[in-house]
Design an enzyme around this catalytic site. Structure first.
Site, short mmCIF file in Angstrom:
data_model
loop_
_atom_site.label_atom_id
_atom_site.label_comp_id
_atom_site.label_asym_id
_atom_site.label_seq_id
_atom_site.Cartn_x
_atom_site.Cartn_y
_atom_site.Cartn_z
CG HIS A 203 -0.59 0.22 2.60
ND1 HIS A 203 -0.52 1.37 3.15
CD2 HIS A 203 0.25 -0.58 3.33
CE1 HIS A 203 0.05 1.21 4.50
NE2 HIS A 203 0.69 0.08 4.46
CB CYS A 326 2.26 3.44 12.88
SG CYS A 326 2.20 2.40 11.09
#
Length: 388
Positions: A203, A326
């Site tokens: 991705h 993240c």
């Protein structure tokens, strides 16, 4: 908002039409399990093997050295834990990494520390580059693995990978690199660069989410991370995500085939942003000025909070980030920016713009139009900003 400018491609990219179209048949008519022996399964198995060949060719590797995973984080965990536990049986319990790795690496080596492994965290200095002499000095007879990222996910700095690999080869130490941000953006040849293990994730280069790969050089023995089946040559259990793997291979090949032309465009837009943003008072570019990814701009602006900056940019239709997706829920400043010597106050005012070839010069002009007034507005409201 229907119209927006997306410049957070280091977090994730859109799936390309080519990758999507290649994937669709494997959700529909070619949906078989590649481990099945009947024709429907063997069609999927052939596509899986073709994808493995494609990925290998993009990395200068052999198809037998490519193993498919669910993501870059799994690949990193598998590489580091798998090698560490295998080498522990040979009496080697020392790992070398850097202070500004992705948390998929840092948390993994921390878990190994809790098991009793010794870990050396190399500094990356103000420019975000590892010093080769410091790496070599850190290697001992107990060193099992060196794991150093190819390119940083926040500030985009590119490490001297070939030279790091040469040092590791000289001392008979295995070398793993987290290339999640680098794959498809810079040329990679695992043999010429002395890389033993390499992680990537689809991705990040216009493939789908939820699929990644790990290159493991032939001859390297590694313990599995996931048990339970004979898939991936008995090394990684679990039915392969065939459609996702097809998307990964198509997207990576497209990225590699068109890298030179794409990077020329990206670097022009990147440098235009950097040069103009540096004219803003009390601004700074984070990371090395030239040894960085072609799509990465990471800036700090004193006297502002990154969260407020992102919210106001979003209101103007510009989608960017302040660092790693993240850790987006954290109120703490980026560990990457602290690692290159920034104070907490300055690190809080960070902005990461990560481009793709879908961006245009018009996008860059619009960002340069709306960003300076936003910074002025935030500084006018800031209790810590002084008229400097």
């Amino acid at each position: 908002m229907e119209n927006f400018i997306y410049v957070d491609n280091a977090a994730t990219t859109s799936v390309s039409k080519e990758a999507l179209n290649a994937m669709l048949p494997f959700f529909e008519q070619n949906f078989g399990n590649p481990s099945s022996i009947y024709p429907l399964g063997q069609t999927a198995n052939k596509a899986l093997n073709d994808a493995r060949e494609t990925v290998a060719s993009c990395l200068g590797a052999k198809a037998s050295e490519i193993f498919f995973t669910s993501c870059g984080s799994e690949s990193n965990n598998w590489a580091i834990k798998g090698i560490a536990h295998k080498m522990l049986k040979k009496g080697k319990n020392h790992i070398i990494t850097t202070v500004f790795e992705h948390h998929a690496v840092l948390h993994t080596v921390k878990a190994l520390e809790n098991e009793g492994f010794s870990v050396t965290y190399l500094e990356v200095h103000e420019d975000g580059i590892v010093r080769l002499d410091e790496l070599e000095s850190a290697i001992t007879e107990k060193t099992a693995l060196v794991t150093i990222m190819y390119a940083n996910n926040e500030i985009g700095t590119i490490q001297p990978i070939k030279e790091i690999g040469e040092i590791c080869r000289k001392h008979n130490v295995l070398f793993h690199t987290d290339a999640v941000q680098a794959a498809g953006k810079v040329e990679i040849n695992v043999y010429k660069q002395n890389i033993d293990l390499l992680s990537l994730s689809a991705h990040k280069f216009h493939g789908p989410k939820g699929v990644g790969a790990l290159y493991i050089k032939n001859g390297i023995s590694i313990e599995p991370l996931i048990e339970g089946g004979a898939q991936e040559k008995n090394r990684r259990a679990g039915t392969e995500n065939v459609a996702g793997i097809i998307g990964l291979s198509v997207a990576l090949k497209d990225a590699c085939d068109n890298m030179e032309e794409r990077n020329k465009k990206l670097i022009a837009m990147r440098d235009k942003l950097i040069n103009n943003l540096l004219t803003i008072k009390c601004s700074r570019l984070n990371g090395h000025p030239t040894k960085r990814l072609p799509d990465n701009v990471n800036m700090c602006f004193e006297g502002i909070e990154g969260e407020g900056l992102l919210l106001l940019l979003s209101a103007k239709g510009v989608y960017a980030s302040s660092g790693s997706a993240c850790t987006s829920g954290s109120l703490d400043p980026s560990h990457v920016l602290l690692a290159i010597g920034l104070s907490h106050e300055v690190a809080h005012g960070s902005l990461r713009i990560s481009l793709s070839d879908e961006n245009t010069d018009k996008d860059i002009d619009y960002i340069l139009e709306v960003l300076p007034p936003i910074i002025d507005r935030l500084r006018s409201m800031s209790p810590i900003w002084e008229n400097k």
